[in-house]
Design an enzyme around this catalytic site. Sequence first.
Site, PDB file in Angstrom:
ATOM      1  N   GLY A  33       0.980  -1.282   0.038  1.00 45.48           N
ATOM      2  CA  GLY A  33       0.251   0.053   0.009  1.00 45.48           C
ATOM      3  C   GLY A  33       0.739   1.071  -0.025  1.00 45.48           C
ATOM      4  O   GLY A  33       2.152   1.229  -0.020  1.00 45.48           O
ATOM      5  N   ASN A  34       0.089   2.379   0.187  1.00 44.83           N
ATOM      6  CA  ASN A  34       0.859   3.559   0.233  1.00 44.83           C
ATOM      7  C   ASN A  34       0.199   4.443   1.375  1.00 44.83           C
ATOM      8  O   ASN A  34      -0.861   4.069   1.827  1.00 44.83           O
ATOM      9  CB  ASN A  34       0.834   4.482  -1.205  1.00 44.83           C
ATOM     10  N   ARG A  35       1.025   5.577   1.584  1.00 43.12           N
ATOM     11  CA  ARG A  35       0.363   6.246   2.922  1.00 43.12           C
ATOM     12  C   ARG A  35      -0.589   7.594   2.233  1.00 43.12           C
ATOM     13  O   ARG A  35      -0.827   8.515   3.159  1.00 43.12           O
ATOM     14  CB  ARG A  35       1.663   7.036   3.461  1.00 43.12           C
ATOM     15  N   SER A  36      -1.176   7.569   1.160  1.00 40.76           N
ATOM     16  CA  SER A  36      -2.348   8.331   0.938  1.00 40.76           C
ATOM     17  C   SER A  36      -3.458   8.426   1.980  1.00 40.76           C
ATOM     18  O   SER A  36      -3.856   7.293   1.927  1.00 40.76           O
ATOM     19  CB  SER A  36      -2.692   8.392  -0.576  1.00 40.76           C
TER      20      SER A  36
END
Length: 239
Positions: A33-36
């Site tokens: 995933g990513n931190r958005s």
Amino acid sequence: APVGAAAGRLAGKTVTVTAGGTREPLDPVRFLGNRSSGKQGAAVAEAALAEGARVRLIAAHMEVPVPAGAELVQVETALELRDAVHQAAAETDILVMAAAVADFRPGELAENKIKKRDDGADPVITLVRNPDILAEAVQRRAELGSGPALIVGFAAETGDGTSSVLEYGRRKLERKGCDLLVLNQVGRSLVFGQDTTEVRILSPQDAPGTEPVAVAGTKAEIARHILDRIAGELDAPLP
Ligand code: CTP
Ligand code: CA
């Protein structure tokens, strides 16, 4: 129509906003995933609703609530987001790609949970490129001769020894072919999950050598600035 909606500059228009960050599964319980946080996309959806638009929010994992009044389409992966975007594009006037789309996904999805091995061998994860959904949306519009009147991309850049933030932004705008690019300067702990940010909106119509004005503010203020620009572009269509 909702109270006040008819007065908005986008009354009668449909706005599709992608928000959040995609999650790419490795096995039934794990993902990349990513931190958005989805804050900026949610703020854009909110601002579009305030302008009287019909708003469809294509949401990958979001850490903030979905604005009341938006029609929610929930997705998990970049490939799901891609399908949702292309489906929505046929009936949308404005497409805003605020989601953080994973550039890569695991090449294989394990059917069962990946276990540690008794022989001590560590697993190797092979990644494959995800499609560029924004660039595809622009291409499809050209091929079909129909689709959103305005396609808006986002870019978060740090700049480096070879190119400035603005240079990277210009190159990205050109590569994607979108009508507007909201360029965010990011650094170290800036932007992700934060409430204030600074953006410049780039357009292929910008006179060469000019530097678009930077606007700083909360994500809600930035969203209103973006919607101002969108409403302005619809009033004065590009040549
Ligand atoms: N985007 C997209 N599909 C992808 C990657 C990005 O539609 N596979 C969209 C994002 O939603 C955003 C814009 O493209 O509106 C720019 O995303 P960004 O990650 O900055 O661009 P990339 O082309 O992935 O470039 P980079 O290598 O700098 O990450
Ligand atoms: Ca990327």
